[in-house]
Design a protein around this motif. Structure first.
Motif, PDB file in Angstrom:
ATOM      1  N   ILE A 232       0.650  -1.192  -0.063  1.00 11.95           N
ATOM      2  CA  ILE A 232      -0.051  -0.075  -0.048  1.00 11.95           C
ATOM      3  C   ILE A 232       0.891   1.326   0.095  1.00 11.95           C
ATOM      4  O   ILE A 232       0.683   2.397  -0.844  1.00 11.95           O
ATOM      5  CB  ILE A 232      -1.079   0.037   1.301  1.00 11.95           C
ATOM      6  N   PHE A 233       1.965   1.241   0.634  1.00  9.96           N
ATOM      7  CA  PHE A 233       2.785   2.374   0.868  1.00  9.96           C
ATOM      8  C   PHE A 233       3.408   2.700  -0.543  1.00  9.96           C
ATOM      9  O   PHE A 233       3.624   3.801  -0.722  1.00  9.96           O
ATOM     10  CB  PHE A 233       3.978   2.262   1.848  1.00  9.96           C
ATOM     11  N   ASP A 234       3.810   1.697  -0.988  1.00  8.04           N
ATOM     12  CA  ASP A 234       4.568   1.660  -2.307  1.00  8.04           C
ATOM     13  C   ASP A 234       3.720   2.054  -3.498  1.00  8.04           C
ATOM     14  O   ASP A 234       3.968   2.507  -4.382  1.00  8.04           O
ATOM     15  CB  ASP A 234       5.189   0.213  -2.698  1.00  8.04           C
ATOM     16  N   TYR A 294      -5.021   4.656  -2.363  1.00  2.00           N
ATOM     17  CA  TYR A 294      -4.820   4.705  -0.894  1.00  2.00           C
ATOM     18  C   TYR A 294      -3.577   5.703  -0.750  1.00  2.00           C
ATOM     19  O   TYR A 294      -2.825   5.983  -1.705  1.00  2.00           O
ATOM     20  CB  TYR A 294      -4.135   3.388  -0.364  1.00  2.00           C
ATOM     21  N   TYR A 295      -3.839   6.291   0.310  1.00  2.00           N
ATOM     22  CA  TYR A 295      -2.696   7.583   0.539  1.00  2.00           C
ATOM     23  C   TYR A 295      -2.414   7.484   2.092  1.00  2.00           C
ATOM     24  O   TYR A 295      -3.406   6.785   2.692  1.00  2.00           O
ATOM     25  CB  TYR A 295      -3.316   8.773   0.396  1.00  2.00           C
ATOM     26  N   VAL A 296      -1.267   7.851   2.325  1.00  2.00           N
ATOM     27  CA  VAL A 296      -0.884   7.654   3.992  1.00  2.00           C
ATOM     28  C   VAL A 296      -0.905   8.781   4.545  1.00  2.00           C
ATOM     29  O   VAL A 296      -1.014   9.741   4.143  1.00  2.00           O
ATOM     30  CB  VAL A 296       0.767   7.155   3.680  1.00  2.00           C
ATOM     31  N   THR A 297      -1.125   8.527   6.040  1.00  2.00           N
ATOM     32  CA  THR A 297      -1.104   9.724   7.086  1.00  2.00           C
ATOM     33  C   THR A 297       0.009  10.523   6.951  1.00  2.00           C
ATOM     34  O   THR A 297       0.233  11.546   7.186  1.00  2.00           O
ATOM     35  CB  THR A 297      -1.746   9.077   8.349  1.00  2.00           C
ATOM     36  N   ASP A 298       1.211   9.590   6.979  1.00  2.00           N
ATOM     37  CA  ASP A 298       2.435  10.374   7.167  1.00  2.00           C
ATOM     38  C   ASP A 298       3.516   9.697   6.133  1.00  2.00           C
ATOM     39  O   ASP A 298       3.927   8.695   5.999  1.00  2.00           O
ATOM     40  CB  ASP A 298       2.897  10.186   8.553  1.00  2.00           C
ATOM     41  N   LEU A 299       4.067  10.717   5.607  1.00  2.00           N
ATOM     42  CA  LEU A 299       4.991  10.512   4.566  1.00  2.00           C
ATOM     43  C   LEU A 299       6.261  10.116   5.168  1.00  2.00           C
ATOM     44  O   LEU A 299       7.105   9.431   4.572  1.00  2.00           O
ATOM     45  CB  LEU A 299       5.075  11.510   3.312  1.00  2.00           C
ATOM     46  N   ARG A 309      14.515   4.065  -1.697  1.00  2.00           N
ATOM     47  CA  ARG A 309      14.398   3.446  -3.015  1.00  2.00           C
ATOM     48  C   ARG A 309      13.235   3.996  -3.689  1.00  2.00           C
ATOM     49  O   ARG A 309      13.163   4.071  -4.943  1.00  2.00           O
ATOM     50  CB  ARG A 309      14.510   2.135  -3.062  1.00  2.00           C
ATOM     51  N   ASN A 310      12.266   4.395  -3.077  1.00  2.00           N
ATOM     52  CA  ASN A 310      10.948   4.954  -3.759  1.00  2.00           C
ATOM     53  C   ASN A 310      10.605   6.419  -3.543  1.00  2.00           C
ATOM     54  O   ASN A 310       9.405   6.564  -3.077  1.00  2.00           O
ATOM     55  CB  ASN A 310       9.896   3.831  -3.028  1.00  2.00           C
ATOM     56  N   ILE A 311      11.504   7.190  -3.753  1.00  2.00           N
ATOM     57  CA  ILE A 311      10.925   8.558  -3.905  1.00  2.00           C
ATOM     58  C   ILE A 311      10.318   8.938  -4.999  1.00  2.00           C
ATOM     59  O   ILE A 311      10.811   8.978  -6.267  1.00  2.00           O
ATOM     60  CB  ILE A 311      12.330   9.510  -3.637  1.00  2.00           C
TER      61      ILE A 311
END
Ligand SMILES: Nc1ncnc2c1ncn2[C@@H]1O[C@H](COP(=O)(O)OP(=O)(O)OP(=O)(O)O)[C@@H](O)[C@H]1O
Length: 412
Positions: A232-234, A294-299, A309-311
């Protein structure tokens, strides 16, 4: 230490002060709920409320452990209440009290009470509780710091420290720091030291995972849950199907069915580490139940979990804009018009706004592609193209306004 005033949230509480409605503050662990109550109580004391009119209990404080029995809690509160004046009652981390809704119900019907409750979302605003309190509460869904709050607080910290040879930073440098460090308020005290920030974030992450998700949903395969978190984060900002996550995990040697994925994602969204954004069919005016984003609460937390690796700056910008729209407007969806997708559609009563977000539109083809996303939408509702470019901003393309992201984030 600087206390960030969280003005919008404070205004929310002030607007409903003394109204016959329960004020519920929910939000991910450590986003600042207890501190907001402290700020609000100080405001009350400075504005004519006497100390003995405030009854405040934090159920994570050992001093109040006995009061996690709901009958004792009720007796305690009654003994502290004063008869002829308003009693402002704050119950923090109330999810620790079994059957707490009975106490809340009994206090609610008394005319001289003004009730404030807070908790980390997972246990607290479960759908059963929302039903139990229905029609009698308003909810403030708190998030960690917005870019504006972060930026203003950071300026204050830097002023306070009065660092010699301080190099003044540009706005974009603060933005770049915001998306890598963290938006959890405490991390501002850690002076952008990533090692310390990650240590702090690990603590939050582990307690949310262990206490709010694993224990609550009785999950035995922690590694599998962590794989879902990583997926999900990715994939923030990508349309995501549950079966695709299942297939990915299965191909990694962790056979996982859709039902399990659904349960894990529910755990993640309930804990408010992750937000699910469902789709809205603009043409057919209907909400769609398949394929969400999906989006995250804290980047910063995402950065910690995924590593460098995943910017992905484009999706990160969309994530920042999503959270800000959620703060300002609520009710945010992904828009779909035939095959075209609009990043965000905000729907409130009959008011609609459309937002497209792109890192840069300086290239003509990119600009055309982004504007084309709107081309089938023939209504007159506001349409925005948000970008990090600082030229071309405030240009109007046939009713579509190009807006600079940082200016927008610092606005109202
Ligand atoms: N407005 C603020 N200004 C400065 N620091 C803050 C602010 N809000 C929170 N913090 C910092 O973040 C930490 C966590 O905040 P707080 O305890 O208020 O969060 P919470 O949402 O109540 O957490 P939990 O749900 O885990 O109890 C605080 O100890 C404080 O250091």
């Amino acid at each position: 230490m600087i206390r960030i005033d969280r003005k919008e949230y404070l205004d929310f509480l002030l607007k409903s002060k003394d109204k016959q409605i329960i004020k519920v503050v929910s939000g991910v662990r450590r986003c600042g709920k207890s501190t907001l109550f402290e700020i609000y109580k100080d405001f009350l004391l400075e504005n004519g409320v006497a100390k003995n009119q405030i009854i405040s209990i934090n159920f994570e404080d050992m001093d109040y452990e006995e009061l996690t029995d709901y009958k004792k809690l009720y007796e305690y509160i009654k003994s502290k209440m004063i008869g002829d004046k308003k009693n402002y009652i704050f119950l923090d981390e109330i999810q620790h009290v079994d059957k707490f809704e009975k106490v809340v119900d009994s206090l609610f019907i008394k005319e001289n009470t003004d009730l404030y409750i807070a908790g980390s979302n997972a246990y607290f605003m479960s759908s059963e509780l929302a039903t139990l309190l229905s029609g009698r509460y308003i909810e403030l869904k708190m998030l960690p710091l917005s870019f504006k709050e972060y930026y203003q607080a950071k300026l204050e910290y830097e002023k306070m420290e009065q660092k010699e040879n301080r190099i003044s930073k540009t706005l974009i440098q603060y933005y770049n720091e915001y998306i890598v460090n963290s938006s959890f308020p405490y991390t501002l005290q850690l002076d952008s030291d990533l090692k310390n920030i990650h240590e702090y974030l690990s603590g939050i992450y582990n307690s949310v995972l262990l206490k709010d998700i694993i224990a609550r949903l009785k999950i035995s395969d922690v590694m599998r849950l962590e794989s879902v978190v990583k997926y999900i984060f990715d994939n923030i900002g990508n349309l995501t199907s549950l079966s695709k996550i299942g297939n990915t995990l299965t191909s990694m040697g962790r056979k996982t069915d859709v039902k399990t994925i659904k349960k894990y994602i529910r755990g993640l969204t309930d804990s408010l580490l992750v937000h699910e954004v469902s789709r809205y069919n603009i043409k057919g005016k209907e909400f769609l139940s398949t394929l969400s984003k999906y989006y995250v609460t804290d980047l910063g937390l995402r950065q910690m979990i995924l590593g460098n690796r995943n910017i992905d700056m484009g999706h990160i910008l969309k994530n920042v804009i999503y959270l800000e729209l959620l703060r300002r407007k609520g009710n945010v969806y992904v828009g779909q018009f035939d095959k075209n997708e609009i990043d965000f559609v905000v729907i409130n009563s009959n008011e609609i706004e459309y937002y497209q977000v792109a890192l840069t539109v300086l290239d003509e083809n990119t600009l055309k592609r982004e504007l084309d996303a709107f081309k089938n939408i023939k209504d007159n509702y506001p349409k925005y193209l948000i970008t990090l470019d600082d030229v071309m901003v405030n240009t109007d393309y046939d009713g579509i306004k190009v807006v600079n992201a940082l200016e927008w984030l610092l606005g109202e």
